[in-house]
Design an enzyme around this catalytic site. Structure first.
Site, PDB file in Angstrom:
ATOM      1  N   ASP A  87       0.878  -1.157   0.000  1.00 17.59           N
ATOM      2  CA  ASP A  87       0.000   0.000   0.000  1.00 17.59           C
ATOM      3  C   ASP A  87       0.926   1.220   0.000  1.00 17.59           C
ATOM      4  OD1 ASP A  87      -2.343   1.612   0.429  1.00 17.59           O
ATOM      5  OD2 ASP A  87      -1.661   1.818   2.500  1.00 17.59           O
ATOM      6  N   ASP A 116      -0.107   5.028   0.682  1.00 15.55           N
ATOM      7  CA  ASP A 116      -0.390   6.039   1.713  1.00 15.55           C
ATOM      8  C   ASP A 116      -0.329   5.402   3.110  1.00 15.55           C
ATOM      9  OD1 ASP A 116      -1.149   8.413   0.072  1.00 15.55           O
ATOM     10  OD2 ASP A 116      -2.734   7.092  -0.638  1.00 15.55           O
TER      11      ASP A 116
HETATM   12  C1  BG6 Z   1      -5.817   5.670  -0.113  1.00 14.10           C
HETATM   13  C2  BG6 Z   1      -5.889   6.498   1.143  1.00 14.10           C
HETATM   14  O1  BG6 Z   1      -4.517   5.219  -0.316  1.00 14.10           O
HETATM   15  O2  BG6 Z   1      -6.238   6.424  -1.243  1.00 14.10           O
HETATM   16  C3  BG6 Z   1      -7.290   7.054   1.301  1.00 14.10           C
HETATM   17  O3  BG6 Z   1      -5.566   5.703   2.267  1.00 14.10           O
HETATM   18  C4  BG6 Z   1      -7.707   7.824   0.047  1.00 14.10           C
HETATM   19  O4  BG6 Z   1      -7.334   7.884   2.439  1.00 14.10           O
HETATM   20  C5  BG6 Z   1      -7.570   6.926  -1.167  1.00 14.10           C
HETATM   21  O5  BG6 Z   1      -9.051   8.285   0.172  1.00 14.10           O
HETATM   22  C6  BG6 Z   1      -7.923   7.629  -2.479  1.00 14.10           C
HETATM   23  O6  BG6 Z   1      -6.966   8.617  -2.714  1.00 14.10           O
HETATM   24  P1  BG6 Z   1      -7.036   9.713  -3.847  1.00 14.10           P
HETATM   25  O7  BG6 Z   1      -5.635  10.272  -3.864  1.00 14.10           O
HETATM   26  O8  BG6 Z   1      -7.381   9.013  -5.137  1.00 14.10           O
HETATM   27  O9  BG6 Z   1      -8.079  10.701  -3.462  1.00 14.10           O
HETATM   28 MG    MG Z   2      -2.750   3.146   3.525  1.00 10.25          MG
END
Ligand code: BG6
Ligand code: MG
Length: 211
Positions: free
Chosen positions: A8, A10
Protein backbone atom coordinates in the site's frame (compact mmCIF):
# COMPACT_ATOMS: atom_id res chain seq x y z
CA UNK A 1 6.66 -19.10 -0.97
CA UNK A 2 6.65 -15.32 -1.28
CA UNK A 3 7.95 -14.06 -4.63
CA UNK A 4 6.52 -10.54 -4.49
CA UNK A 5 5.56 -7.92 -1.93
CA UNK A 6 2.78 -5.50 -2.82
CA UNK A 7 2.84 -2.31 -0.79
CA UNK A 8 0.00 0.00 0.00
CA UNK A 9 1.34 3.52 -0.59
CA UNK A 10 -0.39 6.04 1.71
CA UNK A 11 0.69 5.35 5.29
CA UNK A 12 3.05 2.48 4.39
CA UNK A 13 5.63 3.95 2.00
CA UNK A 14 4.80 7.67 2.17
CA UNK A 15 3.27 9.76 4.93
CA UNK A 16 0.31 11.53 3.27
CA UNK A 17 -2.28 11.19 6.05
CA UNK A 18 -1.88 14.78 7.26
CA UNK A 19 -2.36 16.16 3.74
CA UNK A 20 -5.53 14.09 3.25
CA UNK A 21 -6.71 15.33 6.65
CA UNK A 22 -6.05 18.99 5.84
CA UNK A 23 -7.84 18.78 2.49
CA UNK A 24 -10.89 16.95 3.89
CA UNK A 25 -10.98 19.34 6.87
CA UNK A 26 -11.00 22.36 4.54
CA UNK A 27 -13.90 20.84 2.62
CA UNK A 28 -15.82 19.89 5.78
CA UNK A 29 -15.33 23.42 7.20
CA UNK A 30 -16.57 24.96 3.97
CA UNK A 31 -19.72 22.82 4.19
CA UNK A 32 -19.92 23.25 8.01
CA UNK A 33 -19.74 19.51 8.55
CA UNK A 34 -18.15 18.15 11.74
CA UNK A 35 -14.88 16.35 11.01
CA UNK A 36 -12.11 15.08 13.27
CA UNK A 37 -9.11 12.72 13.35
CA UNK A 38 -11.32 9.79 14.33
CA UNK A 39 -13.48 10.20 11.23
CA UNK A 40 -10.28 10.69 9.21
CA UNK A 41 -9.07 7.28 10.44
CA UNK A 42 -12.09 5.67 8.78
CA UNK A 43 -10.97 7.07 5.41
CA UNK A 44 -7.75 5.07 5.39
CA UNK A 45 -7.56 2.81 2.33
CA UNK A 46 -11.01 3.86 1.16
CA UNK A 47 -11.55 5.50 -2.26
CA UNK A 48 -12.11 9.24 -2.66
CA UNK A 49 -15.87 9.01 -3.31
CA UNK A 50 -16.38 6.49 -0.50
CA UNK A 51 -14.40 8.78 1.81
CA UNK A 52 -16.70 11.65 0.87
CA UNK A 53 -19.75 9.52 1.73
CA UNK A 54 -18.28 8.89 5.20
CA UNK A 55 -17.76 12.65 5.70
CA UNK A 56 -21.27 13.43 4.50
CA UNK A 57 -22.74 11.13 7.21
CA UNK A 58 -22.41 14.22 9.47
CA UNK A 59 -23.97 16.65 6.97
CA UNK A 60 -27.35 18.14 7.77
CA UNK A 61 -28.41 18.44 4.14
CA UNK A 62 -28.38 16.00 1.27
CA UNK A 63 -26.25 16.41 -1.83
CA UNK A 64 -26.97 15.44 -5.44
CA UNK A 65 -24.55 13.15 -7.27
CA UNK A 66 -23.24 16.14 -9.26
CA UNK A 67 -22.68 18.12 -6.05
CA UNK A 68 -20.81 15.15 -4.56
CA UNK A 69 -18.52 14.92 -7.59
CA UNK A 70 -17.85 18.67 -7.30
CA UNK A 71 -17.02 18.32 -3.59
CA UNK A 72 -14.65 15.39 -4.22
CA UNK A 73 -12.97 17.32 -7.03
CA UNK A 74 -12.57 20.35 -4.78
CA UNK A 75 -11.00 18.22 -2.04
CA UNK A 76 -8.66 16.63 -4.56
CA UNK A 77 -7.58 20.02 -5.91
CA UNK A 78 -6.62 21.12 -2.40
CA UNK A 79 -4.90 17.77 -1.76
CA UNK A 80 -2.92 17.79 -5.02
CA UNK A 81 -1.69 21.31 -4.30
CA UNK A 82 -0.51 20.17 -0.86
CA UNK A 83 1.23 17.18 -2.48
CA UNK A 84 3.57 19.62 -4.22
CA UNK A 85 5.25 19.95 -0.82
CA UNK A 86 6.00 16.20 -0.64
CA UNK A 87 9.65 15.17 -0.81
CA UNK A 88 11.89 12.23 0.06
CA UNK A 89 11.62 13.44 3.66
CA UNK A 90 8.04 12.08 3.67
CA UNK A 91 9.12 8.51 2.92
CA UNK A 92 8.25 6.46 6.01
CA UNK A 93 11.01 5.02 8.23
CA UNK A 94 12.88 2.03 6.77
CA UNK A 95 10.80 1.89 3.58
CA UNK A 96 13.88 2.37 1.38
CA UNK A 97 15.94 -0.09 3.46
CA UNK A 98 13.17 -2.70 3.18
CA UNK A 99 12.86 -2.21 -0.58
CA UNK A 100 16.64 -2.65 -0.95
CA UNK A 101 16.64 -5.80 1.22
CA UNK A 102 13.77 -7.36 -0.76
CA UNK A 103 15.45 -6.56 -4.08
CA UNK A 104 18.65 -8.23 -2.84
CA UNK A 105 16.64 -11.39 -2.17
CA UNK A 106 15.20 -11.29 -5.70
CA UNK A 107 11.71 -10.51 -4.45
CA UNK A 108 9.60 -8.36 -6.79
CA UNK A 109 7.98 -5.26 -5.37
CA UNK A 110 4.83 -3.43 -6.40
CA UNK A 111 2.47 -0.71 -5.29
CA UNK A 112 -1.21 -1.56 -4.70
CA UNK A 113 -2.90 1.73 -3.82
CA UNK A 114 -6.50 2.98 -3.88
CA UNK A 115 -5.22 6.43 -4.75
CA UNK A 116 -5.56 8.03 -8.16
CA UNK A 117 -2.64 10.27 -7.13
CA UNK A 118 -0.23 7.37 -6.51
CA UNK A 119 2.05 8.11 -9.46
CA UNK A 120 2.31 11.80 -8.55
CA UNK A 121 3.18 10.88 -4.97
CA UNK A 122 5.86 8.40 -6.09
CA UNK A 123 7.37 11.00 -8.42
CA UNK A 124 7.38 13.67 -5.69
CA UNK A 125 9.32 11.43 -3.28
CA UNK A 126 11.66 10.05 -5.97
CA UNK A 127 10.39 6.44 -5.92
CA UNK A 128 8.58 6.34 -9.25
CA UNK A 129 11.12 4.06 -10.95
CA UNK A 130 11.73 1.90 -7.88
CA UNK A 131 8.84 -0.56 -8.17
CA UNK A 132 8.47 -3.43 -10.64
CA UNK A 133 4.78 -2.58 -11.03
CA UNK A 134 2.31 0.07 -9.94
CA UNK A 135 -1.40 -0.69 -9.55
CA UNK A 136 -3.54 2.19 -8.30
CA UNK A 137 -6.97 3.77 -8.23
CA UNK A 138 -6.79 4.42 -11.96
CA UNK A 139 -6.60 0.65 -12.69
CA UNK A 140 -9.74 -0.46 -10.85
CA UNK A 141 -13.32 0.61 -10.29
CA UNK A 142 -13.83 -1.36 -7.05
CA UNK A 143 -11.70 -0.07 -4.19
CA UNK A 144 -10.36 -1.96 -1.15
CA UNK A 145 -11.73 -4.07 0.61
CA UNK A 146 -12.26 -5.59 -2.85
CA UNK A 147 -9.11 -7.47 -3.90
CA UNK A 148 -8.94 -5.91 -7.39
CA UNK A 149 -5.98 -3.54 -7.00
CA UNK A 150 -3.79 -6.28 -5.51
CA UNK A 151 -4.81 -8.76 -8.23
CA UNK A 152 -3.91 -6.17 -10.89
CA UNK A 153 -0.52 -5.68 -9.21
CA UNK A 154 0.13 -9.46 -9.23
CA UNK A 155 -0.93 -9.62 -12.86
CA UNK A 156 1.41 -6.76 -13.80
CA UNK A 157 4.23 -8.56 -11.98
CA UNK A 158 3.21 -11.85 -13.61
CA UNK A 159 3.36 -13.58 -10.25
CA UNK A 160 0.64 -15.88 -8.92
CA UNK A 161 -1.50 -14.25 -6.23
CA UNK A 162 -0.69 -17.04 -3.75
CA UNK A 163 3.00 -16.06 -3.97
CA UNK A 164 2.29 -12.44 -3.00
CA UNK A 165 2.40 -10.68 0.35
CA UNK A 166 0.65 -7.36 0.98
CA UNK A 167 1.76 -4.65 3.41
CA UNK A 168 -1.12 -2.51 4.67
CA UNK A 169 -1.88 0.15 7.27
CA UNK A 170 -5.67 0.00 6.73
CA UNK A 171 -8.24 -2.55 7.83
CA UNK A 172 -9.86 -2.28 4.37
CA UNK A 173 -6.52 -3.19 2.83
CA UNK A 174 -6.02 -6.22 5.06
CA UNK A 175 -9.49 -7.46 4.06
CA UNK A 176 -8.60 -6.79 0.40
CA UNK A 177 -5.38 -8.79 0.75
CA UNK A 178 -7.23 -11.75 2.25
CA UNK A 179 -9.89 -11.48 -0.46
CA UNK A 180 -7.01 -11.70 -2.95
CA UNK A 181 -5.74 -14.85 -1.18
CA UNK A 182 -2.46 -13.12 -0.37
CA UNK A 183 -0.41 -13.00 2.85
CA UNK A 184 -1.59 -9.91 4.76
CA UNK A 185 1.03 -8.03 6.77
CA UNK A 186 -0.29 -5.23 8.98
CA UNK A 187 1.51 -2.12 10.17
CA UNK A 188 0.20 0.91 12.07
CA UNK A 189 -3.59 1.09 12.49
CA UNK A 190 -4.07 -2.19 10.57
CA UNK A 191 -2.41 -4.11 13.42
CA UNK A 192 -5.80 -3.89 15.15
CA UNK A 193 -7.21 -6.18 12.45
CA UNK A 194 -7.97 -9.79 13.43
CA UNK A 195 -7.51 -10.84 9.82
CA UNK A 196 -3.82 -9.93 9.51
CA UNK A 197 -1.46 -12.90 9.02
CA UNK A 198 1.44 -10.94 10.55
CA UNK A 199 1.74 -7.65 12.43
CA UNK A 200 4.83 -5.46 12.47
CA UNK A 201 5.81 -2.25 14.21
CA UNK A 202 8.69 -1.52 11.86
CA UNK A 203 8.92 -2.18 8.11
CA UNK A 204 12.26 -4.00 8.50
CA UNK A 205 10.50 -6.75 10.49
CA UNK A 206 9.03 -7.82 7.13
CA UNK A 207 12.36 -9.16 5.80
CA UNK A 208 12.32 -12.41 7.82
CA UNK A 209 8.55 -12.86 7.26
CA UNK A 210 8.93 -13.12 3.50
CA UNK A 211 12.21 -15.05 3.39
C1 BG6 B 1 -5.82 5.67 -0.11
C2 BG6 B 1 -5.89 6.50 1.14
O1 BG6 B 1 -4.52 5.22 -0.32
O2 BG6 B 1 -6.24 6.42 -1.24
C3 BG6 B 1 -7.29 7.05 1.30
O3 BG6 B 1 -5.57 5.70 2.27
C4 BG6 B 1 -7.71 7.82 0.05
O4 BG6 B 1 -7.33 7.88 2.44
C5 BG6 B 1 -7.57 6.93 -1.17
O5 BG6 B 1 -9.05 8.28 0.17
C6 BG6 B 1 -7.92 7.63 -2.48
O6 BG6 B 1 -6.97 8.62 -2.71
P1 BG6 B 1 -7.04 9.71 -3.85
O7 BG6 B 1 -5.64 10.27 -3.86
O8 BG6 B 1 -7.38 9.01 -5.14
O9 BG6 B 1 -8.08 10.70 -3.46
MG1 MG C 1 -2.75 3.15 3.52
Amino acid sequence: MIKAVIFDLDGVIVSTDHYHYRAWKALADQETIYFDEEINNRLRGVSRMESLEIILERANKSYTEDEKVALATHKNNIYVELLDQLSAADILPHAVELIDALKLKGIKIAIGSSSKNAKKILKQVGLYDTFDAIADGTDVTRSKPHPDVFLVAAEKLQIDKTNCAVVEDAEAGIVAAKNAEMLAIAIGAATLSDLADAKVEDLLEIVPIVK
